[in-house]
Each structure stands twice: as structure tokens, then as C-alpha cells.
Design a protein around this motif. Structure first.
Motif, PDB file in Angstrom:
ATOM      1  N   ALA A 497       0.823  -1.209   0.000  1.00 26.22           N
ATOM      2  CA  ALA A 497       0.000   0.000   0.000  1.00 26.22           C
ATOM      3  C   ALA A 497       0.858   1.261   0.000  1.00 26.22           C
ATOM      4  O   ALA A 497       0.550   2.246  -0.677  1.00 26.22           O
ATOM      5  CB  ALA A 497      -0.923  -0.001   1.221  1.00 26.22           C
ATOM      6  N   LEU A 498       1.955   1.256   0.783  1.00 26.57           N
ATOM      7  CA  LEU A 498       2.854   2.405   0.860  1.00 26.57           C
ATOM      8  C   LEU A 498       4.278   1.882   0.747  1.00 26.57           C
ATOM      9  O   LEU A 498       4.723   1.101   1.591  1.00 26.57           O
ATOM     10  CB  LEU A 498       2.672   3.152   2.184  1.00 26.57           C
ATOM     11  N   ARG A 499       4.995   2.298  -0.288  1.00 28.02           N
ATOM     12  CA  ARG A 499       6.344   1.786  -0.543  1.00 28.02           C
ATOM     13  C   ARG A 499       7.406   2.732   0.016  1.00 28.02           C
ATOM     14  O   ARG A 499       7.234   3.952   0.023  1.00 28.02           O
ATOM     15  CB  ARG A 499       6.584   1.608  -2.048  1.00 28.02           C
ATOM     16  N   VAL A 500       8.499   2.124   0.469  1.00 29.00           N
ATOM     17  CA  VAL A 500       9.653   2.928   0.837  1.00 29.00           C
ATOM     18  C   VAL A 500      10.323   3.424  -0.440  1.00 29.00           C
ATOM     19  O   VAL A 500      10.023   2.958  -1.546  1.00 29.00           O
ATOM     20  CB  VAL A 500      10.653   2.117   1.689  1.00 29.00           C
ATOM     21  N   LEU A 508      11.265   8.478   3.510  1.00 31.11           N
ATOM     22  CA  LEU A 508      10.860   7.066   3.497  1.00 31.11           C
ATOM     23  C   LEU A 508      11.936   6.185   2.875  1.00 31.11           C
ATOM     24  O   LEU A 508      11.638   5.101   2.371  1.00 31.11           O
ATOM     25  CB  LEU A 508       9.540   6.896   2.732  1.00 31.11           C
ATOM     26  N   HIS A 509      13.192   6.618   2.930  1.00 28.63           N
ATOM     27  CA  HIS A 509      14.259   5.820   2.353  1.00 28.63           C
ATOM     28  C   HIS A 509      14.362   4.476   3.065  1.00 28.63           C
ATOM     29  O   HIS A 509      14.099   4.368   4.270  1.00 28.63           O
ATOM     30  CB  HIS A 509      15.595   6.563   2.445  1.00 28.63           C
ATOM     31  N   ALA A 549      -0.118   9.540   4.996  1.00 26.76           N
ATOM     32  CA  ALA A 549      -0.211   9.275   3.557  1.00 26.76           C
ATOM     33  C   ALA A 549      -1.685   9.164   3.180  1.00 26.76           C
ATOM     34  O   ALA A 549      -2.530   8.866   4.035  1.00 26.76           O
ATOM     35  CB  ALA A 549       0.539   7.996   3.194  1.00 26.76           C
ATOM     36  N   VAL A 550      -2.010   9.388   1.906  1.00 31.05           N
ATOM     37  CA  VAL A 550      -3.403   9.331   1.454  1.00 31.05           C
ATOM     38  C   VAL A 550      -3.506   8.520   0.176  1.00 31.05           C
ATOM     39  O   VAL A 550      -2.527   8.339  -0.558  1.00 31.05           O
ATOM     40  CB  VAL A 550      -4.001  10.736   1.227  1.00 31.05           C
ATOM     41  N   TYR A 560       2.708   9.445   0.116  1.00 31.58           N
ATOM     42  CA  TYR A 560       3.254  10.010   1.344  1.00 31.58           C
ATOM     43  C   TYR A 560       3.153  11.534   1.319  1.00 31.58           C
ATOM     44  O   TYR A 560       3.498  12.178   0.323  1.00 31.58           O
ATOM     45  CB  TYR A 560       4.712   9.579   1.507  1.00 31.58           C
ATOM     46  N   LEU A 561       2.634  12.122   2.422  1.00 29.59           N
ATOM     47  CA  LEU A 561       2.504  13.574   2.506  1.00 29.59           C
ATOM     48  C   LEU A 561       3.620  14.202   3.332  1.00 29.59           C
ATOM     49  O   LEU A 561       4.365  15.050   2.849  1.00 29.59           O
ATOM     50  CB  LEU A 561       1.140  13.954   3.101  1.00 29.59           C
ATOM     51  N   GLU A 562       3.731  13.786   4.589  1.00 31.13           N
ATOM     52  CA  GLU A 562       4.729  14.388   5.463  1.00 31.13           C
ATOM     53  C   GLU A 562       4.821  13.615   6.765  1.00 31.13           C
ATOM     54  O   GLU A 562       3.980  12.760   7.058  1.00 31.13           O
ATOM     55  CB  GLU A 562       4.364  15.846   5.777  1.00 31.13           C
TER      56      GLU A 562
END
Length: 787
Positions: A497-500, A508-509, A549-550, A560-562
Motif C-alpha cells: 500500500a505504501l512503498r519505501v 521514506l528511504h 499518507a493518502v 506520502y505527505l509528510e
């Protein structure tokens, strides 16, 4: 009673009278008298005067004192009134006494309403209901109706003096009442048959309810195009009207317009209209329409709600709709209703403003009841495929051999009809076996650790940390995994869903920390919002940030937002006033020189950490999200070097703290928060703080989510080892099970720091003792039927 049947022809000059006991009741009495004027206008009777009378106590003879009664009667004579109409309910004797005193006809609010209902009733059912109410109201008032009631009857076979005319008339009316009740029961049975036939079709039903003249019929016509009477008069329609609407998600809906309400509606009339109002009881959900331009809009809401409560329909899912926003509205009233009903829709049926949003909200309510099905239908059954495209929300279509594969959202009734084609229904529901390998649809152990579950449109989405083998898996190398299921047992891997990021400059490294991801759906923005505990690569707890994230779809991908420290520049609501100033340099140096690993914050630093982090924001570690019944969302996180939990209200878009937060159990060292609500009480499960070593669980409760919170001890029951280690796991989420009512599942994680990918899941049913306190017991194997 009987002489008022021709009242509009008999009377031409009415004086309205309202009384009140306490000075603070004057405003409401004025409002009710204004409403009575509208009711009388509906009957076509001109009003020549109004009297508002204050009296200290109710008097048996005239309701008010004799002097005040004489004064009102003289004013009515001066105005040449031929009828006095009381807003207050009068007893039969009080009506007679007023008529003797004034020399004119005297009626009350109940008779006015009954007269209106008699004129408006169109169908046989409505006429039966009105006749029954009128007869029951007339029975104790026969003395007013006849002049020959004292005559005696007798004859051959009669005993004593015989039966008086009054007794004969009462007996006749009782007989008529019995007949009307039998006829009405027959109509109710007929309606039940019609409703049963309607329920056979896979179409949900919503009932439009509300105060009279709020715009219910106008809303029905606007939504469906139905040719229904729309008139700016009280009780313009009495009979229910049902029409069909096609929603944007292809789902049909039956909308039913019901009779409106007024304050002080005669109880007997509510009883008589039970058959009509059963539509509200039987509906899948209610649409409660209110006129927001009315200053008494909250009183109108309470009136309708109290009648629905009497009918047993107050527990129905309800969408509150404030109509007539195109009219001038009192800003204070508007602020009150927006605060009390944050999820309400604000529309103008007249101009169309807000109507698209209302249709969307209705679609969401219907979607809440829809069932997700994975269907395999032979191409030879094109009729079934066509029907699904007409009546269902199709999410995915594919072809395999001679079959059509469909993922569709359908009504529960349609689901029963398509069950033989449902691939999911042929998968056995496996028992939950905590601590064992849990395979997904590909036979691979589910990889969603320390996360939570979102239920959206009939599907559960399980989000969690995606681990890799070895101790390297304790940092993020892939991101947040997501799985979907319709039964909580069989899970489909939906991917990441959310990748580095591969970019070393990205927050997000690879190698950063992404823990305890939780997702909520924001109905107002239409976005899925993910929060997670975030630590920058190599920074450890020195960062301790909240990441956001949205996404547009539940399974992502998430953007990713912040990341930030929450509530910068904001003091907790329950923080002592005398301490509300940032920490000085000397105290900062003292804190910096004090090692505080794990649970080692000294007592003298109890309130210093909040002050230390005031300007830059509070530290945020283990976390969860919670959405309350009113739609508001909250972020719960371990803060102050893990010493204290913070519970923070989120902004309307769920992307930021709203600036209201509280501290829970300072220096209590609670982490791994999981929160849920049952019967109006909030429960918080946490764990002690010793890293990956299992800890005893902790339980707290509150009547208000912002506290105060009360500790309830350890919720675990079992062996000493189980109690002390929470079954060798740590809490991460408490899941309310959809369709099970009062059912919750405790989700815990059994971490394996030496080989992170081998982490296991502990799922157990939440039990409740006789006092309503939750507790947990070990189950080797259990399924949802146990809830």
C-alpha cells in the motif's frame, strides 16, 4: 366533537389562546402559538386575535384562574370571535366551562389537528386511522355533542329505568371503535403482505421522516421525480408514498415519504397512525429532514425523535438533512446544528444546492449494507450478468474460459440469489488459531505486522508492516502491506500500500522505521488516510514522528505527505495552567544529561517533557487511530519518552491534529494502544514498555474519549505466564466485527526480532463480564460463530 366536522363553514373569527406556567416558558409558548396559527390557517379559519396567558398553577375549572378566564372571554366578545382555540390540551369539562363563559365554540390543538387530518386523508387506510382517532377523542366529550343525553330508555324486557341516551351513544361509539380497529388491522396485514413482496426484491428501503412542512415531499420529488403533492402548508400529505431511485453506484433504492410531525401531537393519533409509521420502523435507514431556517429547529428535531423513539425506530441508522439553506438562517442556530450534527447534509431542495452530496451520502449508507462477492458466471447466463450491471456495483470484470469473473457489491437479498456462483462462499471458514502460520490466498504467511484493519464497502483491509527475513526485517525495506477479505479468515494479498523510497534524500528511504500503520476513510473528502509511527533512517527515537499518507482507493497506492511531531505549540487540555510555559535552558540541560531509556523517566521530569517539546511538537511512538460514532477521528500515541499516552483529535480531513489533545496516565509507561467503544463507553488496551519482551496488558475506560480515564487493571485471564505476557504478544488493534453487533476481536502481534518475517498473529474474541468490563481468554481455535 361532531359539530366541528363543518367548522370551516360555521366559524369565521378565531381567537387563539396559549398558556404557560413558568416565565422561562414564554418563548416556547409563543412559538407554539405561532404554529397553532399555521394549523388554523391550514383549516381556512381566519384568526382575529391571540392571547398568551401566564398562570402560576393549573386550575380544574378553566385551566387558568377565574379572573383571567373572564378577562379572556370579554376580549373574545369584543373581537366578535365565534371560536376560541386553545394551544393547550383541555379536558371535556374545561371545554364546557369555557363555552358557558364565552358563549362560543371552544376547541383545542388536538381537535384542530384531527380536523386537518380528516380533510387531508386520501386513502382508505388514512381515513380509517383518522376516524379511529376522532372516535377515541370524542368518547369522553359526548356531553358537548348532544342535548338529549339525560333521557332514559325503556321498554319490554328492559330492567330498571332503562339505558340513558348517553350510555347508548357511548356503546355505539365503542362498537364503531372496535370495527375501525378490525378494519385497520386488515389494512395492516395487507400492507405487511405488500412489504413482504417488496422485500423479496433485492432493493433496500429508506424512510423520509421529519417535522411537518420541513420539505420531505419536496425532497422525494427532487430525488425521484415522483409526482407528489408539494404545498407550503402543515400536513400537506398524510399518506405514505414510495418511489424508486437509481443511485450512482448502480444500486436501486426505495424512498418512502411519511407523515410529518408537530409538537404536542395527540398520543391517540400516533397510535392510530402506527400502520403508516411502520415504514420508518421497517426501513433500512431513515432520512430525517429538518428546516434549518426555523429558529426552533432543535425542538422540531426532538419532537420527531421522541415519536420515533415511541415507535421503536430511534435506533435506526439515520442521515440528518438540513433543508432550506437558501433561506435566511440564524448564525447561532446554524453553528449549534453544525456542532451537534457534524455528519449532517445541508441542502436546498429548491435551488439544488448540496443535493449531489446528499445523493452521495445516501449511496454510502446503502453501500454499508452491500455484500462483496467474487462471482463466476457462465457466459451462457448473460441475463444474470446484465442484471448485475443494472443492480450491482461492479468493481472488476475478467474472463476465464467460458466464464465471466466478477467482483460485485450487491444487496444481501441479491447475495442469497447469487450464492451458487460465489467463489468465496465455497471457501471454508478456517478457525482462528493464534500463533500459527496464517497463509494468504497464495499460501504465503500473511505479512502485515503490528497494523490495523479498515472495513469499507463490505471488505476488510488489513494493513501492517511488511517484514523481511532476519533481524534486518525490523526496519522498513519494502513498506506497508495490505490484504483484503470479506470474511476475516480468507485473505487476498493486495500488494504494497505504501512503498519505501530508493532515494536517500527521501524521509521514506529504505532503512527507516514505519510501524503500526492504521487507515481511516474520510467520507467528506473521499480519501483514505494512513497514519504510522515514523523514524528517519538511523535517527531512532530521536525523531519519533507521525507519518501521514493518502489514497483514492482502500488498497492504495498511498501517497506520502509528510512526517511531523504532533501538536507543536499546543498545550494539552488537561495540563496544569501554572506550568504552561516552555522549559528554560537550565531544565533542558538537566533533562539532556539524564539518560531515559525505555521506562526510566524520573518522577521529577513528569511535566517537563511536554514543556520541552512544546515548540517543536510532541514525541510520537506506538500509535493507533480511532473513529467515533460522530465521525470524528482521534490519534492515540505513546509520547514523552514513552512515559505518557497522548490522545489527540484530528482535523476534519484527518491529515493534522486539530489542536485538542489530552495526556493519559502520565509516567504510566503505556505503549501499543488499541481503543474501541461499546455501549457508549470507551476502552483502551495497552502494554507495558520493555521493547520486544512481552508485557502484561493494561485496560482503561472512560465515559468521554477525552477523559478522565480510569485504570481497570489487566484484562487477561489465564495462567500466570499468559497474564504476565499477554499470551506472548502485544496489542495492536481491537476490531469491531461487522454484522455481529456487540462483537470485537483483540488483535495482538507476537514479534520475532531475530527473524522479523516469522512474526505471528494473536486474534482472540473480546469477552465482557457482568459489569460490562472486557477481558481476554486463550482459545486454541475459534471462529466467528463464537462471537
Amino acid at each position: 366533537m361532531f359539530e366541528i366536522k363543518e367548522k370551516p363553514k360555521m366559524v369565521e373569527r378565531a381567537v387563539l389562546i396559549g398558556t404557560y406556567l413558568r416565565p422561562e416558558g414564554r418563548s416556547e409558548a409563543e412559538s407554539l402559538l405561532e404554529e397553532l396559527a399555521d394549523l388554523v390557517d391550514t383549516l381556512g379559519i381566519p384568526v382575529v386575535g391571540r392571547e398568551l396567558v401566564h398562570h402560576r398553577e393549573n386550575h380544574a375549572r378553566h385551566l387558568v384562574g377565574s379572573g383571567k378566564a373572564e378577562e379572556v372571554a370579554q376580549r373574545a366578545k369584543a373581537l366578535e370571535a365565534d371560536v376560541l382555540i386553545f394551544d393547550n390540551e383541555l379536558t371535556p369539562s374545561q371545554q364546557r366551562n369555557w363555552e358557558k363563559l364565552s358563549g362560543v365554540l371552544v376547541i383545542d390543538r388536538q381537535e384542530v389537528i384531527l380536523d386537518i387530518f380528516a380533510k387531508r386523508a386520501q386513502t382508505r387506510e388514512a381515513r380509517l386511522q383518522v376516524d379511529l382517532a376522532r372516535m377515541e377523542y370524542s368518547l369522553p366529550r359526548l356531553v358537548r355533542a348532544w342535548s338529549h343525553l339525560g333521557k332514559q330508555g325503556g321498554g319490554i324486557g328492559a330492567k330498571g329505568e332503562g339505558e340513558s341516551q348517553l350510555e347508548q351513544d357511548k356503546r355505539k361509539i365503542r362498537g364503531q371503535i372496535d370495527r375501525l380497529k378490525r378494519d385497520l388491522e386488515a389494512v395492516k396485514r395487507q400492507r405487511a403482505t405488500q412489504r413482504k413482496d417488496r422485500k423479496r426484491t433485492p432493493v433496500p428501503n429508506a424512510a423520509i421522516v421529519g417535522y411537518t412542512n420541513a420539505g420531505k415531499s419536496s425532497l422525494l420529488r427532487a430525488l425521484t421525480g415522483a409526482d407528489v403533492l408539494v404545498e407550503d402548508k402543515l400536513f400537506a400529505t398524510l399518506d405514505t408514498t414510495t418511489r424508486k431511485i437509481a443511485l450512482p453506484n448502480n444500486q436501486p433504492l426505495l424512498l418512502t415519504d411519511t407523515v410529518g410531525f408537530v409538537r404536542n401531537l395527540p398520543h391517540g393519533l400516533v397510535e392510530a397512525f402506527n400502520a403508516t409509521l411502520e415504514e420508518a420502523v421497517m426501513a433500512d435507514f431513515l432520512i430525517h429532514v429538518l428546516d434549518v431556517s426555523q429558529p426552533e429547529v432543535m425542538a422540531f428535531y426532538e419532537t420527531t425523535h421522541s415519536v420515533l423513539e415511541e415507535l421503536g425506530a430511534d435506533s435506526q441508522r439515520t442521515l440528518v438533512v438540513f433543508n432550506k439553506i437558501d433561506r435566511p438562517c440564524d448564525p447561532a442556530t446554524l453553528a449549534v446544528v453544525r456542532e451537534r450534527f457534524p455528519d449532517a447534509a445541508f441542502v436546498s431542495v429548491q435551488t439544488g444546492e448540496g443535493m449531489p452530496d446528499l445523493v452521495s451520502r445516501i449511496s454510502e449508507l446503502v453501500a454499508d449494507d452491500l455484500v462483496t462477492m467474487e462471482l463466476r458466471i457462465p457466459q451462457s447466463r448473460a441475463d444474470l450478468v446484465a442484471r448485475l450491471y443494472r443492480e450491482a456495483d461492479i468493481r472488476h470484470t475478467a474472463y476465464e474460459g467460458s466464464d465471466v469473473l466478477l467482483r460485485a457489491r450487491v444487496s444481501p437479498r441479491a447475495a442469497a440469489e447469487f450464492k451458487e456462483f460465489d467463489m468465496l462462499s465455497h471457501k471454508p471458514l478456517k478457525p482462528f488459531r493464534s500463533g500459527e502460520i496464517w497463509p494468504d490466498d497464495q499460501g504465503v504467511h500473511i505479512n502485515a505486522h503490528s497494523g490495523g484493519i479498515l472495513f469499507h464497502e463490505g471488505v476488510y483491509y488489513w494493513f501492517g508492516e511488511h517484514k523481511i527475513e532476519g533481524d534486518a526485517g525490523n526496519v522498513a525495506h519494502v513498506g506497508v502491506g495490505v490484504y483484503s477479505s470479506s470474511d476475516l479468515c480468507n485473505w487476498k494479498n493486495e500488494g504494497i500500500a505504501l512503498r519505501v523510497s530508493e532515494n536517500p534524500a527521501s524521509p521514506l528511504h529504505k532503512g527507516c522505521i514505519i510501524e503500526r500503520p492504521k487507515v481511516l476513510f474520510n467520507e467528506k473528502t473521499g480519501k483514505f488516510v494512513m497514519w504510522f509511527h515514523h523514524e528517519l533512517e538511523g535517527h531512532g527515537y530521536l525523531a519519533a514522528l507521525s507519518g501521514v499518507a493518502v489514497a483514492d482507493e482502500a488498497a492504495g497506492p498511498y501517497t506520502y505527505l509528510e512526517s511531523f511531531r504532533p501538536n507543536a505549540g499546543v498545550w494539552p487540555l488537561n495540563f496544569p495552567e501554572h506550568l504552561k510555559e516552555p522549559l528554560g535552558d537550565e531544565d533542558r540541560q538537566k533533562l539532556a544529561a539524564t539518560p531515559m531509556p525505555g521506562n526510566m523517566v524520573p518522577d521529577w521530569a513528569r511535566d517537563m517533557l511536554v514543556r520541552r517539546d512544546f515548540e517543536g511538537g510532541q514525541m510520537a511512538r506506538d500509535m493507533t487511530l480511532f473513529q467515533d460514532d460522530d465521525g470524528r477521528a482521534y490519534h492515540v500515541y505513546a509520547s514523552e519518552e514513552n512515559a505518557t499516552l497522548h490522545l489527540s483529535l484530528l482535523s476534519a480531513d484527518f491529515l493534522k491534529p486539530a489542536g485538542n489533545y489530552v495526556r493519559i496516565f502520565p509516567l504510566g509507561f503505556n505503549e501499543a494502544p488499541a481503543i474501541f467503544k461499546r455501549n457508549g463507553r470507551y476502552f483502551l488496551m495497552t502494554s507495558g514498555c520493555t521493547g520486544w519482551a512481552p508485557n502484561a496488558a493494561r485496560l482503561a475506560c472512560a465515559d468521554d474519549i477525552l477523559g478522565p480515564w480510569t485504570s481497570l487493571g489487566n484484562p487477561v485471564r489465564g495462567t500466570v505466564e499468559q497474564v504476565e505476557s499477554t499470551f506472548d504478544s502485544q496489542s495492536t488493534f481491537v476490531l469491531p466485527v461487522q454484522g455481529k453487533g456487540d462483537a470485537f476481536v483483540f488483535m495482538g502481534d507476537r514479534w520475532m526480532p531475530e527473524n522479523a518475517i516469522d512474526g505471528r498473529y494473536i486474534w482472540l474474541p473480546v469477552r465482557f463480564d457482568s459489569s460490562g468490563t472486557p477481558f481476554l481468554e486463550w482459545k486454541d481455535g475459534w471462529d466467528l460463530d463464537a462471537l
